[in-house]
Design an enzyme around this catalytic site. Structure first.
Site, PDB file in Angstrom:
ATOM      1  N   ASP A   1      -1.683  -0.704   2.485  1.00 36.48           N
ATOM      2  CA  ASP A   1      -0.902  -0.221   1.349  1.00 36.48           C
ATOM      3  C   ASP A   1       0.144   0.851   1.682  1.00 36.48           C
ATOM      4  OD1 ASP A   1      -3.538  -1.209   0.796  1.00 36.48           O
ATOM      5  OD2 ASP A   1      -3.227  -0.713  -1.308  1.00 36.48           O
TER       6      ASP A   1
ATOM      7  N   ASN B   1       2.574  -0.219  -3.450  1.00 37.30           N
ATOM      8  CA  ASN B   1       2.882   1.160  -3.832  1.00 37.30           C
ATOM      9  C   ASN B   1       4.133   1.676  -3.135  1.00 37.30           C
ATOM     10  OD1 ASN B   1      -0.537   1.359  -3.408  1.00 37.30           O
ATOM     11  ND2 ASN B   1       0.337   1.687  -5.428  1.00 37.30           N
TER      12      ASN B   1
ATOM     13  N   ASN C   1      -2.595  -4.735  -7.967  1.00 36.11           N
ATOM     14  CA  ASN C   1      -2.609  -4.442  -9.399  1.00 36.11           C
ATOM     15  C   ASN C   1      -1.377  -3.676  -9.868  1.00 36.11           C
ATOM     16  OD1 ASN C   1      -3.982  -2.295  -7.831  1.00 36.11           O
ATOM     17  ND2 ASN C   1      -4.111  -1.255  -9.805  1.00 36.11           N
ATOM     18  N   HIS C   2      -0.617  -3.074  -8.951  1.00 42.76           N
ATOM     19  CA  HIS C   2       0.612  -2.349  -9.332  1.00 42.76           C
ATOM     20  C   HIS C   2       1.863  -3.213  -9.190  1.00 42.76           C
ATOM     21  CE1 HIS C   2      -1.411   1.412  -9.986  1.00 42.76           C
ATOM     22  NE2 HIS C   2      -1.915   1.422  -8.768  1.00 42.76           N
TER      23      HIS C   2
ATOM     24  N   HIS D   1      -7.443  -7.704  -2.868  1.00 44.78           N
ATOM     25  CA  HIS D   1      -7.106  -6.398  -3.425  1.00 44.78           C
ATOM     26  C   HIS D   1      -8.127  -6.052  -4.510  1.00 44.78           C
ATOM     27  CE1 HIS D   1      -4.029  -3.248  -3.789  1.00 44.78           C
ATOM     28  NE2 HIS D   1      -4.305  -3.231  -5.079  1.00 44.78           N
TER      29      HIS D   1
ATOM     30  N   HIS E   1      -6.443  -1.708  -1.507  1.00 48.94           N
ATOM     31  CA  HIS E   1      -6.497  -1.036  -2.810  1.00 48.94           C
ATOM     32  C   HIS E   1      -7.111   0.358  -2.768  1.00 48.94           C
ATOM     33  CE1 HIS E   1      -6.611  -0.303  -7.097  1.00 48.94           C
ATOM     34  NE2 HIS E   1      -7.922  -0.183  -7.078  1.00 48.94           N
TER      35      HIS E   1
ATOM     36  N   HIS F   1      -7.310   2.537  -0.302  1.00 43.86           N
ATOM     37  CA  HIS F   1      -6.494   3.450   0.508  1.00 43.86           C
ATOM     38  C   HIS F   1      -7.264   4.210   1.582  1.00 43.86           C
ATOM     39  CE1 HIS F   1      -2.722   3.819  -2.286  1.00 43.86           C
ATOM     40  NE2 HIS F   1      -3.247   2.594  -2.281  1.00 43.86           N
TER      41      HIS F   1
END
Length: 266
Positions: free
Chosen positions: A8, A40, A67-68, A151, A176, A178
């Site tokens: 990510d 991200n 999800n982002h 994810h 996800h 991190h």
């Protein structure tokens, strides 16, 4: 076939790390395919077209999301024409833009890449197990080499997914949370697994965000605007996976972190 997967990307700091270290990683490991999760990458929320092109220019073959994916509204303007970016395949197919999987040609071999999102403690999505069952059955008609970016929030869901599909895909690598986990392994039927590959971005933030904002949220439970902790020390998290070209069976998985505590040795 050797795959390099970078975790990510968070904000400008993460982009800078990819620019600086991807060429060095390629010189050291000589991957045939480079995959990067970039959900991200633009200010910590989603991705825009400029950043998408920058990450590809750094030497990336496929970009996965999570999800982002829709957090930056600009993505809806270019995702249908951006064939190297994947949103989770279990997002209502036919009702959302973009694609959830792709097949890329590497010399005489093909690699299928699938992006999926878990459902535990995450937003609504279709069943990733059911969606993956159908996708994998189709993709195995083209290649035995299949890489999955799963994810998801919980290690249990990630582990369950990897065991269920052991021997049917080459690798299941989690994103996800991190934080790179210490559980890289090859499952009995030949699937490489890592619960989470980790994050690429600010080393001294909390999951890449400014520490004071996150701490304040825990102290007083009041709404807080999370912002990427740009500047300061940096980190890059990745893994290298070797798979057999014909069978797709994973032979080796090597996690790696680059930061002040783990300097990169070319």
């Amino acid at each position: 076939m050797r795959i390099l997967f970078i975790g990510d990307i968070m904000g400008n700091t993460g982009q800078d790390m990819v620019d600086d270290y991807l060429p060095k990683l390629k010189r050291r490991f000589h991957p045939q395919v480079t995959i990067v999760n970039a959900e991200n990458a633009t200010r910590g929320r989603g991705i825009n077209e400029q950043v998408y092109k920058r990450i590809l220019a750094a030497g990336t073959d496929v970009i996965t999301m999570g999800n982002h994916v829709w957090d930056n509204p600009e993505i809806s303007l270019f995702i249908d024409s951006a064939k190297k970016i994947l949103r989770p395949a279990n997002f209502s197919a036919g009702r959302v833009p973009g694609i959830g999987h792709t097949v890329i040609q590497i010399n005489q071999q093909k690699l299928a890449v699938i992006n999926l999102q878990g459902r535990v403690f995450m937003g609504p999505s279709d069943d990733p197990f059911a969606v993956a069952n159908e996708l994998i059955a189709e993709l195995r008609k083209k290649t035995n080499c299949i890489f999955v970016d799963f994810h998801a929030e919980t290690t249990s869901e990630k582990e369950a997914f990897s065991w269920y599909f052991d021997g049917k895909v080459s690798a299941v690598i989690g994103t996800h949370t991190h934080v790179q986990t210490n559980d890289a392994r090859i499952l009995p039927k030949g699937t490489a697994f890592l619960s989470d590959v980790g994050m690429t971005g600010p080393y001294d933030g909390i999951l890449g965000m400014r520490r004071q904002n996150v701490i304040s949220r825990f102290l007083n439970q009041m709404p807080t605007r999370f912002e990427v902790a740009e500047g300061g020390r940096r980190t890059l998290s990745c893994c290298v996976i070797d798979i057999a070209d014909e069978t797709g069976v994973a032979q080796k998985i090597t996690p790696l972190q680059i930061n002040a505590d783990h300097p990169f040795d070319e």
